[in-house]
Write an enzyme that holds these catalytic residues in place. Structure first.
Site, PDB file in Angstrom:
ATOM      1  N   LYS A  28      -1.030  -2.987  -0.137  1.00  0.00           N
ATOM      2  CA  LYS A  28      -0.978  -4.799   0.648  1.00  0.00           C
ATOM      3  C   LYS A  28       0.004  -5.510   0.232  1.00  0.00           C
ATOM      4  O   LYS A  28       0.659  -5.234  -0.543  1.00  0.00           O
ATOM      5  CB  LYS A  28      -2.564  -5.485  -0.374  1.00  0.00           C
ATOM      6  CG  LYS A  28      -3.027  -6.458   0.561  1.00  0.00           C
ATOM      7  CD  LYS A  28      -4.464  -7.284  -0.375  1.00  0.00           C
ATOM      8  CE  LYS A  28      -5.129  -8.973   0.524  1.00  0.00           C
ATOM      9  NZ  LYS A  28      -5.852  -9.120  -0.420  1.00  0.00           N
TER      10      LYS A  28
ATOM     11  N   SER B 127      -9.462  -9.923   2.712  1.00  0.00           N
ATOM     12  CA  SER B 127      -8.271 -10.397   3.210  1.00  0.00           C
ATOM     13  C   SER B 127      -7.711  -8.800   2.896  1.00  0.00           C
ATOM     14  O   SER B 127      -6.491  -8.257   3.577  1.00  0.00           O
ATOM     15  CB  SER B 127      -7.792 -11.157   1.756  1.00  0.00           C
ATOM     16  OG  SER B 127      -7.539 -10.228   0.904  1.00  0.00           O
TER      17      SER B 127
ATOM     18  N   SER C 214     -12.907  -9.117  -0.871  1.00  0.00           N
ATOM     19  CA  SER C 214     -11.656  -8.782  -0.198  1.00  0.00           C
ATOM     20  C   SER C 214     -11.741  -7.188  -0.453  1.00  0.00           C
ATOM     21  O   SER C 214     -10.464  -6.621   0.634  1.00  0.00           O
ATOM     22  CB  SER C 214     -10.265  -9.510  -0.548  1.00  0.00           C
ATOM     23  OG  SER C 214     -10.147 -11.198   0.012  1.00  0.00           O
TER      24      SER C 214
END
Length: 429
Positions: A76, A145, A169
């Site tokens: 990420k 996210s 997330s």
């Protein structure tokens, strides 16, 4: 014939160990999958194909390097990487190059994992979306996210990826995209080198395509010996079905799937009971919002001070404007009550082994502007307990709907063992 990119991390690892698959062949297959699908899914912020190929060839020439030998993974884009840019989902950090890898990345590489690239994150792991689309239908959200990581693993671009969870997330993108998401006990993994959102909640999480995958990945990230998950009998389990205080936000499809799952586990011999959140859980959602409201703007003080014009209106007009109104006394009071919630839940866990609850209110929302409601994820996140979502069903739009299992604090392996057994039982039921 199964293509290498279609293998789970566990299956690929076994084949590499047996000499029937090379790291180079696996990486090349993943590259081909990315090239075929990235224009539609847009899961990646940055990919270094040549570096991945070079690393895979080097692994094939040498002895087994570690638990993750030859397995590609995504990172990420709020997690520091020394050899790739880390942009935090913001133009402020376009092309930014950290000087070192975050410990989770360094440990994965040390364990023999192959870093394919950086996956799309929403802006500073908040709610303003990135470019990623749901791999099942590009008109729908992948969640957030950790948008890119959930989509990349679900679409079989890589077997594993890192995400982070402050609210929902990790679990929500996994549920929307249809893969396994694991949010560990708070603090199990180091958060060093991960861009801070809310330090009281930020948790590094993992994506895989099976329960065994996240267990394997977990061992690599912790640099510990890996043992296969033990078999667990459903008939020995005490399962608490918790609708939470947000049940009315769940769609009819989600409610039916959760009730059917509880019934299936019960028919397989599990003892099913109801868990109602009460006492300190009153106003639970607002408690967490108070904590994030206080901490998040302060974590981004440099960006607010020096690059305000490059922040999204979502951040400036909503998260910052509202959060900066939170007083210190309100913040301290919310932290204290959340600590009471954790103690209440720890006592409640004396009566059962695992909690069954929704992963999300519904299928992924249509459109890319909204990443979905994290209401069913904050239960595990803010109580610091481990949670895992299982991709068990689809909804009326043909998109995934998952179920979430939660375990007691620091009983992560036990939770994964239960999840493995439950997944098989649900599939057979």
């Amino acid at each position: 014939m199964t293509e290498p990119h279609e293998l789970t991390a566990t299956e690929a690892s076994a084949k590499i160990d047996a000499g029937t698959l090379t790291a180079e062949a696996l990486v090349e297959s993943c590259i081909e999958r990315i090239e075929a699908r990235e224009h539609s899914v847009r899961a990646w912020k940055y990919i270094d194909v040549q570096a991945a190929r070079t690393q895979a060839k080097a692994l094939d020439r040498g002895p087994r390097q570690g638990i993750l030998h030859g397995i590609p993974f995504g990172v990420k884009d709020i997690i520091d990487t020394a050899t790739m840019p880390t942009g935090h989902g913001s133009p402020i950090y376009e092309g930014h190059r950290p000087t070192i890898d975050a410990p989770c990345v360094a440990l994965s590489l040390q364990s023999g994992g192959v870093m394919m690239g950086k996956t799309v994150s929403t802006e500073f792991a908040s709610r303003h979306p990135g470019a990623t689309r749901n791999p099942h239908n590009p008109d729908y959200s992948p969640g957030g996210s950790s948008s890119g990581s959930g989509a990349a693993v679900a679409d079989k671009m890589v077997p594993m990826a890192f995400g982070t969870q402050t609210g929902g997330s990790v679990i929500r993108p996994a549920a929307f995209c249809g893969c396994v998401g694991y949010k560990p006990t708070y603090g199990l993994f180091s958060a060093a080198g991960v861009k801070e959102n809310t330090r009281s909640f930020d948790t590094l999480g993992l994506y895989g395509r099976s329960i065994e995958d996240v267990a394997l990945f977990r061992s690599g990230v912790l640099a510990i010996d890996h043992e296969p998950l033990r078999d667990t009998s459903i008939s020995d389990l005490r399962v608490a079905f918790c609708r939470t205080m947000f049940w009315d936000r769940a769609s009819t499809a989600t409610q039916n799937i959760l009730e059917t799952t509880a019934e299936t586990l019960g028919k397989a011999g599990a003892t099913i009971s109801e868990l109602t959140l009460e006492g300190p859980f009153e106003g639970y959602e607002e408690l967490g919002r108070t904590v994030t409201g206080f901490e998040f703007p302060r974590a981004l003080t440099f960006e607010r001070t020096h690059h305000y014009e490059l922040l999204s209106d979502d951040l400036k007009e909503k998260r910052f404007a509202q959060g900066l109104k939170v007083t210190f006394d309100e913040y301290e009071g919310a932290l204290s009550q959340l600590a009471s919630c954790r103690r209440w839940l720890a006592d409640a866990f004396n009566e059962f082994d695992v909690i069954l609850t929704p992963s999300a209110p519904d299928e992924a929302p249509k459109g890319l502007e909204y990443t979905g409601d994290p209401c069913f994820n904050i239960f595990a996140t803010w109580t610091y307990t481990p949670g895992v979502t299982l991709p068990t069903n689809t909804g009326p739009n043909g998109l995934p709907i998952g179920v979430q299992l939660m375990g007691p604090h620091r009983q992560d392996i036990r939770l994964l063992e239960i999840a493995k057994a439950a997944y098989l039982t649900i599939a057979e039921g």
